[in-house]
Design an enzyme around this catalytic site. Structure first.
Site, PDB file in Angstrom:
ATOM      1  N   ASP A 108      -3.385  -8.372   3.844  1.00  0.00           N
ATOM      2  CA  ASP A 108      -4.976  -8.215   4.276  1.00  0.00           C
ATOM      3  C   ASP A 108      -5.864  -9.891   3.013  1.00  0.00           C
ATOM      4  O   ASP A 108      -5.580  -9.554   2.043  1.00  0.00           O
ATOM      5  CB  ASP A 108      -5.229  -7.314   4.392  1.00  0.00           C
ATOM      6  CG  ASP A 108      -5.428  -6.002   4.549  1.00  0.00           C
ATOM      7  OD1 ASP A 108      -4.633  -6.368   5.507  1.00  0.00           O
ATOM      8  OD2 ASP A 108      -5.489  -4.848   4.330  1.00  0.00           O
ATOM      9  N   HIS A 143      -5.044  -9.272   8.506  1.00  0.00           N
ATOM     10  CA  HIS A 143      -4.110  -8.281   8.818  1.00  0.00           C
ATOM     11  C   HIS A 143      -2.142  -9.708   9.242  1.00  0.00           C
ATOM     12  O   HIS A 143      -2.662 -10.039   9.562  1.00  0.00           O
ATOM     13  CB  HIS A 143      -3.916  -7.469   9.603  1.00  0.00           C
ATOM     14  CG  HIS A 143      -2.687  -6.397   9.574  1.00  0.00           C
ATOM     15  ND1 HIS A 143      -2.993  -4.986   8.839  1.00  0.00           N
ATOM     16  CD2 HIS A 143      -1.469  -6.962   9.847  1.00  0.00           C
ATOM     17  CE1 HIS A 143      -2.396  -4.626   8.919  1.00  0.00           C
ATOM     18  NE2 HIS A 143      -1.021  -5.727   9.988  1.00  0.00           N
ATOM     19  N   ARG A 195       0.446  -1.531  -0.353  1.00  0.00           N
ATOM     20  CA  ARG A 195      -0.078   0.394  -0.221  1.00  0.00           C
ATOM     21  C   ARG A 195       0.621   1.200  -0.141  1.00  0.00           C
ATOM     22  O   ARG A 195       1.897   1.431   0.958  1.00  0.00           O
ATOM     23  CB  ARG A 195      -0.997  -0.025   1.283  1.00  0.00           C
ATOM     24  CG  ARG A 195      -1.537   1.102   1.185  1.00  0.00           C
ATOM     25  CD  ARG A 195      -2.348   0.548   3.098  1.00  0.00           C
ATOM     26  NE  ARG A 195      -2.916  -0.224   2.735  1.00  0.00           N
ATOM     27  CZ  ARG A 195      -3.479  -0.541   3.972  1.00  0.00           C
ATOM     28  NH1 ARG A 195      -4.183   0.335   4.990  1.00  0.00           N
ATOM     29  NH2 ARG A 195      -4.751  -1.925   4.092  1.00  0.00           N
ATOM     30  N   GLU A 202      -7.360  -7.419  13.635  1.00  0.00           N
ATOM     31  CA  GLU A 202      -7.928  -7.700  12.482  1.00  0.00           C
ATOM     32  C   GLU A 202      -7.120  -9.028  11.705  1.00  0.00           C
ATOM     33  O   GLU A 202      -6.734  -9.756  11.838  1.00  0.00           O
ATOM     34  CB  GLU A 202      -6.902  -6.696  11.806  1.00  0.00           C
ATOM     35  CG  GLU A 202      -7.482  -4.634  11.919  1.00  0.00           C
ATOM     36  CD  GLU A 202      -6.857  -4.560  10.579  1.00  0.00           C
ATOM     37  OE1 GLU A 202      -5.887  -4.986   9.677  1.00  0.00           O
ATOM     38  OE2 GLU A 202      -7.078  -2.975  10.801  1.00  0.00           O
ATOM     39  N   HIS A 214       1.568  -1.767   5.775  1.00  0.00           N
ATOM     40  CA  HIS A 214       1.201  -2.631   4.398  1.00  0.00           C
ATOM     41  C   HIS A 214       2.797  -1.848   3.817  1.00  0.00           C
ATOM     42  O   HIS A 214       3.580  -2.117   2.058  1.00  0.00           O
ATOM     43  CB  HIS A 214       0.075  -2.249   3.976  1.00  0.00           C
ATOM     44  CG  HIS A 214      -1.103  -2.841   4.537  1.00  0.00           C
ATOM     45  ND1 HIS A 214      -1.148  -4.023   3.524  1.00  0.00           N
ATOM     46  CD2 HIS A 214      -1.924  -2.848   5.244  1.00  0.00           C
ATOM     47  CE1 HIS A 214      -2.244  -4.776   3.915  1.00  0.00           C
ATOM     48  NE2 HIS A 214      -2.177  -4.248   4.983  1.00  0.00           N
TER      49      HIS A 214
END
Length: 265
Positions: free
Chosen positions: A157, A242, A105, A239, A150
């Site tokens: 994810d 993740h 990301r 999460e 990320h």
């Protein structure tokens, strides 16, 4: 100054200005950052892992395609991609497979998240992704941050799908939204197994070991956790989706090249 001189001066000055501008060196556009050689496209390492890159689409908590996602492509560092391939092999033997929602990301995407979180008037996706959390608390509660693992290239994810997987239908912007913790048959259709909540559900029910999540959803979370940990990944406890490769090659570097061109394998 005579009238003729004044006229000539009025004609000469604009021409001189144009010549000066034309003679000035052209400003150099800042080159777009490129991924280092250690990054690969996941599909080049393991094409059997499904990809549903949510931030390339408006079906995410912001409601728009996130800045920096120019292609629906999962990019990872080579060691993380190789380890994910091993996790996929373990699941394939059981009739399951992996599906990634997000991988590398860029920092500009994280900045986009931050800007969105500060715009308290934009609540268009709240009914699905954060129905029980006030948007003003997203920073305080840790759902949005100014840095993301990320961006280091070894975090992803993901979820599990039962094979053969039926493709997930496209999201239609403006369609009626259902909360991410509603029963699976009521949520937006996703071809993953039931994990108790949808992806990116800003709710404590997304905590991997939340005791309220029992039965098949808990078993599915534990299966994903077991397979990923054996392949060298660590889960983020808040999460269920993740995971970060423990031996990540860039533990302190946050990259900002866009998700666009496919790096060489």
């Amino acid at each position: 100054m005579s009238r003729l001189s004044a006229v000539l001066r009025a004609l000469v000055l604009p021409v001189a200005a144009v010549v000066a501008v034309a003679s000035a060196p052209l400003a150099q556009a800042r080159p777009e950052p490129r991924p280092p050689k250690e990054f690969v496209a996941l599909s080049d390492v393991d094409p059997t892992i499904l990809q549903e890159m949510r931030y390339f689409t408006p079906h995410n908590f912001t409601g728009h395609r996130v800045d920096g996602y120019r292609r629906p492509l999962c990019l990872l560092t080579r060691p993380a991609a190789d380890a994910l391939h091993e996790a996929q092999r373990a699941l394939l033997r059981r009739g399951y497979g992996l599906k990634v929602y997000d991988c590398y990301r860029p920092q500009r995407a994280v900045d986009d998240f931050v800007a969105w979180a500060k715009d308290l008037d934009d609540q268009r996706m709240r009914a699905e992704f954060y129905p029980r959390v006030a948007k003003s608390r997203l920073f305080l509660d840790g759902y949005i941050a100014e840095k993301s693992g990320h961006s280091r290239g070894s975090t992803m994810d993901l979820t599990i799908v039962k094979l053969p997987a039926v493709p997930t239908r496209p999201y239609i912007p403006g369609e009626s939204l259902v909360s991410c913790y509603a029963p699976k048959e009521e949520r937006f259709p996703d071809n993953s197994v039931d994990m108790g909540t949808g992806y990116d559900c800003f709710d404590t029910l997304s905590h991997t070991a939340d005791p309220r999540v029992q039965g098949a959803p808990r078993a599915n979370r534990m299966l994903l956790k077991s397979v990923m940990e054996k392949a060298g990944f660590a889960n983020l406890a808040e999460e269920w989706w993740h995971y970060t490769y423990r031996a990540e090659p860039f533990p302190d570097t946050y990259f900002d090249f866009p998700v666009s061109r496919r790096p060489a394998p």
